[in-house]
Design an enzyme around this catalytic site. Structure first.
Site, PDB file in Angstrom:
ATOM      1  N   THR A 128       0.801  -1.235   0.000  1.00 50.73           N
ATOM      2  CA  THR A 128       0.000   0.000   0.000  1.00 50.73           C
ATOM      3  C   THR A 128       0.831   1.282   0.000  1.00 50.73           C
ATOM      4  O   THR A 128       1.922   1.325   0.583  1.00 50.73           O
ATOM      5  CB  THR A 128      -0.915   0.023   1.237  1.00 50.73           C
ATOM      6  OG1 THR A 128      -1.402   1.360   1.440  1.00 50.73           O
ATOM      7  CG2 THR A 128      -0.186  -0.371   2.512  1.00 50.73           C
ATOM      8  N   GLU A 130       0.231   3.697   1.750  1.00 50.67           N
ATOM      9  CA  GLU A 130       0.368   4.175   3.138  1.00 50.67           C
ATOM     10  C   GLU A 130       1.784   3.909   3.662  1.00 50.67           C
ATOM     11  O   GLU A 130       2.227   4.552   4.605  1.00 50.67           O
ATOM     12  CB  GLU A 130      -0.652   3.477   4.038  1.00 50.67           C
ATOM     13  CG  GLU A 130      -2.054   4.053   3.955  1.00 50.67           C
ATOM     14  CD  GLU A 130      -2.197   5.430   4.584  1.00 50.67           C
ATOM     15  OE1 GLU A 130      -1.798   5.595   5.747  1.00 50.67           O
ATOM     16  OE2 GLU A 130      -2.701   6.342   3.908  1.00 50.67           O
ATOM     17  N   TYR A 151      -1.337   0.303  10.791  1.00 51.30           N
ATOM     18  CA  TYR A 151      -1.687  -0.312   9.503  1.00 51.30           C
ATOM     19  C   TYR A 151      -0.473  -0.310   8.565  1.00 51.30           C
ATOM     20  O   TYR A 151      -0.068  -1.347   8.025  1.00 51.30           O
ATOM     21  CB  TYR A 151      -2.852   0.457   8.862  1.00 51.30           C
ATOM     22  CG  TYR A 151      -3.101   0.067   7.425  1.00 51.30           C
ATOM     23  CD1 TYR A 151      -3.749  -1.119   7.108  1.00 51.30           C
ATOM     24  CD2 TYR A 151      -2.651   0.872   6.375  1.00 51.30           C
ATOM     25  CE1 TYR A 151      -3.956  -1.489   5.783  1.00 51.30           C
ATOM     26  CE2 TYR A 151      -2.850   0.502   5.053  1.00 51.30           C
ATOM     27  CZ  TYR A 151      -3.501  -0.679   4.761  1.00 51.30           C
ATOM     28  OH  TYR A 151      -3.680  -1.054   3.450  1.00 51.30           O
ATOM     29  N   LYS A 155       1.946  -3.451   7.296  1.00 51.11           N
ATOM     30  CA  LYS A 155       2.000  -3.741   5.858  1.00 51.11           C
ATOM     31  C   LYS A 155       3.452  -3.683   5.352  1.00 51.11           C
ATOM     32  O   LYS A 155       3.877  -4.500   4.532  1.00 51.11           O
ATOM     33  CB  LYS A 155       1.156  -2.723   5.089  1.00 51.11           C
ATOM     34  CG  LYS A 155      -0.322  -3.032   5.092  1.00 51.11           C
ATOM     35  CD  LYS A 155      -0.609  -4.115   4.057  1.00 51.11           C
ATOM     36  CE  LYS A 155      -2.070  -4.362   3.845  1.00 51.11           C
ATOM     37  NZ  LYS A 155      -2.339  -5.368   2.815  1.00 51.11           N
TER      38      LYS A 155
HETATM   39  O1  G4F Z   1     -10.729   6.725   2.865  1.00 50.14           O
HETATM   40  P1  G4F Z   1      -9.697   6.658   3.919  1.00 50.14           P
HETATM   41  O2  G4F Z   1     -10.102   6.046   5.210  1.00 50.14           O
HETATM   42  O3  G4F Z   1      -8.469   5.930   3.250  1.00 50.14           O
HETATM   43  P2  G4F Z   1      -6.910   5.872   3.627  1.00 50.14           P
HETATM   44  O4  G4F Z   1      -6.684   6.087   5.056  1.00 50.14           O
HETATM   45  O5  G4F Z   1      -6.179   6.758   2.682  1.00 50.14           O
HETATM   46  O6  G4F Z   1      -6.561   4.352   3.322  1.00 50.14           O
HETATM   47  C1  G4F Z   1      -7.073   3.659   2.182  1.00 50.14           C
HETATM   48  O7  G4F Z   1      -6.157   3.720   1.113  1.00 50.14           O
HETATM   49  C2  G4F Z   1      -4.893   3.081   1.357  1.00 50.14           C
HETATM   50  C3  G4F Z   1      -4.037   3.216   0.100  1.00 50.14           C
HETATM   51  O8  G4F Z   1      -3.346   4.419   0.147  1.00 50.14           O
HETATM   52  C4  G4F Z   1      -5.097   1.620   1.709  1.00 50.14           C
HETATM   53  F1  G4F Z   1      -3.917   1.044   1.978  1.00 50.14           F
HETATM   54  C5  G4F Z   1      -6.006   1.521   2.924  1.00 50.14           C
HETATM   55  O9  G4F Z   1      -6.267   0.148   3.209  1.00 50.14           O
HETATM   56  C6  G4F Z   1      -7.329   2.224   2.617  1.00 50.14           C
HETATM   57  O10 G4F Z   1      -7.975   1.526   1.580  1.00 50.14           O
HETATM   58  O11 G4F Z   1      -9.159   8.124   4.235  1.00 50.14           O
HETATM   59  C7  G4F Z   1      -8.665   8.984   3.232  1.00 50.14           C
HETATM   60  C8  G4F Z   1      -8.383  10.350   3.823  1.00 50.14           C
HETATM   61  C9  G4F Z   1      -7.542  10.328   5.097  1.00 50.14           C
HETATM   62  O12 G4F Z   1      -6.571  11.323   5.013  1.00 50.14           O
HETATM   63  C10 G4F Z   1      -8.518  10.658   6.214  1.00 50.14           C
HETATM   64  O13 G4F Z   1      -7.942  11.335   7.337  1.00 50.14           O
HETATM   65  O14 G4F Z   1      -9.638  10.938   4.210  1.00 50.14           O
HETATM   66  C11 G4F Z   1      -9.482  11.556   5.470  1.00 50.14           C
HETATM   67  N1  G4F Z   1     -10.805  11.655   6.091  1.00 50.14           N
HETATM   68  C12 G4F Z   1     -11.443  12.813   6.386  1.00 50.14           C
HETATM   69  N2  G4F Z   1     -12.620  12.556   6.952  1.00 50.14           N
HETATM   70  C13 G4F Z   1     -11.590  10.629   6.474  1.00 50.14           C
HETATM   71  C14 G4F Z   1     -12.748  11.202   7.011  1.00 50.14           C
HETATM   72  N3  G4F Z   1     -11.430   9.292   6.380  1.00 50.14           N
HETATM   73  C15 G4F Z   1     -12.449   8.501   6.826  1.00 50.14           C
HETATM   74  N4  G4F Z   1     -12.319   7.163   6.701  1.00 50.14           N
HETATM   75  N5  G4F Z   1     -13.587   9.024   7.386  1.00 50.14           N
HETATM   76  C16 G4F Z   1     -13.786  10.379   7.505  1.00 50.14           C
HETATM   77  O15 G4F Z   1     -14.809  10.832   8.020  1.00 50.14           O
END
Ligand code: G4F
Length: 343
Positions: A128, A130, A151, A155
């Site tokens: 990933t 990440e 995480y 990984k």
């Molecule tokens: O959608 P996210 O939770 O994805 P994140 O953390 O980037 O991880 C995903 O992508 C990775 C690949 O780069 C994978 F490895 C991993 O398994 C997963 O699929 O969050 C994306 C962004 C973050 O910066 C987070 O802080 O959105 C921001 N965010 C803002 N508000 C939020 C929210 N994330 C989530 N989940 N929920 C919110 O309310």
């Protein structure tokens, strides 16, 4: 006639598992999925593939060595796609042990047992972006890793030990895709993109008042999951195992994603304020987006932007679905399903 290849996909019930199973079946594989038993049963798209005899699933869990062993002996795969993970970054801060057991030890169980039944097995590991964490963009295969969450740390350790390490030590065909964020209508609603498309569709239909989000400034390189699973198969068809960054080469903020989803729903949002006080109002002035620090992470990855030139050069891969098409696809799917449920 050439023998059909047998593929085993762990993490079959996730977004990528279902798209990959469909793809491999269409390419002529016998497809098996390792499925964690839950009281809710398999998701509908997995059940549909199973009923159509495109996928056989075996109950098991990468956290349980005996089931991993059993499934490897039963399936004897030619190719293993290890997609099983505790894949939520925010959750990994809450459940670090479970995250390590699945994302690190689980990979060890899968790789060791797959090798034991077939020394020529080819293994794809879902690595990933990440893992780049604090490394400034653009990130490619030569960029240093700097993980900032349980995480990403788990990984990265699995990547270094069981993929790069086993390839060097044992000559195993172990390869990885270092995938940047990839989304679809099948994405879980606890990831930000689907949370946005599902909530905005509900707001549009009058079924929800407000959407609460965390960090609106975070930047991600978002692509379409259907495009990304194609590269998983391609990686295992190469002469030699390698690791590939898979990304679109474009980055946008969470706020940009909200704006694009609103546009796809014929809505317009006006932003005001900063940080925790920022709000988004609809054309009538009503606050429909607000920030809830509950969704902040103890340590954020601020900006991801992938450079996938190696995949383009060596695999001939490039994404087909644009950012706007992806957002529109997700919004439409949520809106249509909600409309159907309420009519
Ligand atoms: O959608 P996210 O939770 O994805 P994140 O953390 O980037 O991880 C995903 O992508 C990775 C690949 O780069 C994978 F490895 C991993 O398994 C997963 O699929 O969050 C994306 C962004 C973050 O910066 C987070 O802080 O959105 C921001 N965010 C803002 N508000 C939020 C929210 N994330 C989530 N989940 N929920 C919110 O309310």
């Amino acid at each position: 006639m050439a023998k059909k290849k047998r593929a085993l996909i762990t993490g079959i019930s996730g977004q990528d598992g279902s798209y990959l199973a469909e793809l491999l079946f269409d390419k002529g594989y016998d497809v098996y999925g390792l499925l964690r038993r839950t009281s809710a049963g398999p998701p509908p798209y997995i059940e549909d593939l199973h009923l159509a005899k495109k996928l056989s699933y075996v109950y098991g869990n990468v956290r349980d060595l005996s089931t991993v062993r059993m499934v490897m002996e039963e399936v004897r795969p030619d190719e293993v796609y290890n997609l099983a993970a505790q894949s939520h970054v925010w959750v990994s801060f809450k459940v670090p042990d479970e995250t390590w057991d699945t994302n690190y030890y689980g990979v060890g169980r899968v790789v060791n047992e797959a090798m034991r039944v077939n020394k020529d097995v080819r293994i794809y590991q879902a690595s990933t972006s990440e893992m780049f964490g604090a490394t400034l963009p653009p990130q490619n295969e030569r960029s240093p890793f700097a993980p900032v969450s349980p995480y990403a740390e788990s990984k990265l350790k699995a990547h270094e030990e069981f993929i790069v390490g086993y390839r060097e030590k044992y000559g195993l065909f172990a390869a990885s895709g270092i995938l940047f964020n990839h989304e679809s209508p099948r994405r879980g609603k606890h990831f930000v993109t689907r949370k946005i498309t599902h909530s905005l569709a509900k707001i549009k239909l009058g079924l929800q008042e407000k959407l609460l989000l965390g960090n609106l400034e975070a930047k991600r390189d978002w692509g379409y999951a259907g495009d990304y699973v194609e590269v998983m198969r391609l990686i295992l068809q190469q002469q030699k195992p390698h690791d590939y960054v898979i990304a679109t080469g474009e980055t946008r903020t969470v706020r940009d994603f909200v704006d694009a989803a609103a546009t796809a729903l014929d809505m317009h949002i006006t932003w005001k304020g900063k940080g925790k006080s920022e709000v988004g109002r609809d054309t009538g002035g009503k606050v429909i987006i607000a920030v809830d620090p509950e969704f902040y992470r103890p340590h954020e990855v601020h900006q991801l932007l992938g450079d996938a030139r190696k995949a383009r050069r060596e695999l001939g891969w490039k994404p087909k679905v644009s950012f706007d098409q992806l957002v529109e696809m997700m919004v439409k799917s949520d809106y249509d399903a909600l409309k159907h449920q309420t009519s």
